[in-house]
Enzyme design. Sequence first.
Site, short mmCIF file in Angstrom:
data_model
loop_
_atom_site.label_atom_id
_atom_site.label_comp_id
_atom_site.label_asym_id
_atom_site.label_seq_id
_atom_site.Cartn_x
_atom_site.Cartn_y
_atom_site.Cartn_z
CB VAL A 1 -7.81 -50.69 2.79
CG1 VAL A 1 -8.46 -50.72 3.97
CG2 VAL A 1 -7.68 -49.60 1.87
CD1 TRP A 2 -8.26 -51.17 7.33
CD2 TRP A 2 -7.68 -52.58 9.00
NE1 TRP A 2 -9.52 -51.64 7.81
CE2 TRP A 2 -9.05 -52.33 8.88
CE3 TRP A 2 -7.05 -53.16 9.87
CZ2 TRP A 2 -9.86 -53.21 9.67
CZ3 TRP A 2 -7.90 -54.05 10.96
CH2 TRP A 2 -9.53 -53.93 10.90
CB VAL B 1 -2.54 -54.39 9.20
CG1 VAL B 1 -2.27 -55.94 8.89
CG2 VAL B 1 -2.87 -54.13 10.42
CB CYS B 2 -2.99 -54.20 4.15
SG CYS B 2 -4.31 -55.06 4.94
CB VAL B 3 -0.01 -49.87 3.84
CG1 VAL B 3 1.36 -49.19 3.44
CG2 VAL B 3 -1.12 -49.90 2.80
#
Length: 226
Positions: A107-108, A111-113
Amino acid sequence: MLDPTDVVLLLLDHQSGLFQNVKDISVAELRANTTALAKLATLHNIPVITTASVPDGPNGPLIPEIHQSAPHAIYVPRKGEVNAWDNALFVKTVRETGKKTLIIAGVWTSVCVMFPALDAKAAGFKVYVVMDASGDPSEMASRTTLARFTQAGVIPTSANAVNCEVHRTWNRPDAAEIAELYTMVSPNYRAVMESYQKAQAVAQQQKKQEVTQPRKKQEVAELVGK
C-alpha cells in the site's frame, strides 16, 4: 507459472494509517488477501521480507497479521525512503535470498509497490504484483498503475492465482491447510468445503447402513427360526 522454489514475497508498507486511504478495494479484503499470502509463504517455506514507511508517523505500524502469519518474515527498517528499493539494506536482503522471482504487494500500489517493482524489473528480477493484496487511494490510480506495470513487463496477478500456482495439486499432506487459504481470498469457498464435507458424511453413513442392515436381517431370521 510461478516456481515456488525461486520466489521471495515482499510485503511493503501494509500500514494501518495508509489503509485508511485505500478506496479501490475494501480494507477487509485487502487484509485477508495479504494475510493469506503470508500464511501461504509459511506453508511453503517461501522467504518473506517486510518493510514500512515511517511507521512511527501518520502512516502507522504494519498490520500485525503479517508477522503473526509469517513468523519467519524479515523486517527491514528504512530511513525515510519512499521507494524501498532506494534502501541499500532492503535490496541486500532481497539479493541474499538468492531468489530471482519477486512477488510484491503493498500500500499504495501506485507508489510503495510500483517504484520498487519497476526498479527490481530493471535490475533483472522477474516481478509479479498481487493487485488485490495491494491498495490505492482511487480506482483511477489503480488502473493507471496496472497499465504502467504491463508496459514495463511487471506481471499483475491476484492472491488467489498465487495460491493456485504454488498449490499445484491436492495430492499433498497440507491440502486441508491450503483449502483454508482459499476461504480467505474467496469466502464463498467455505460453502464449497461445507457441502463437500456434508456429502462425504452422508456417503459414509449410507455405507454403514448397508453394512448393518444385512446383519439385522440375519439376526431377525435367526430369532424367527428359534
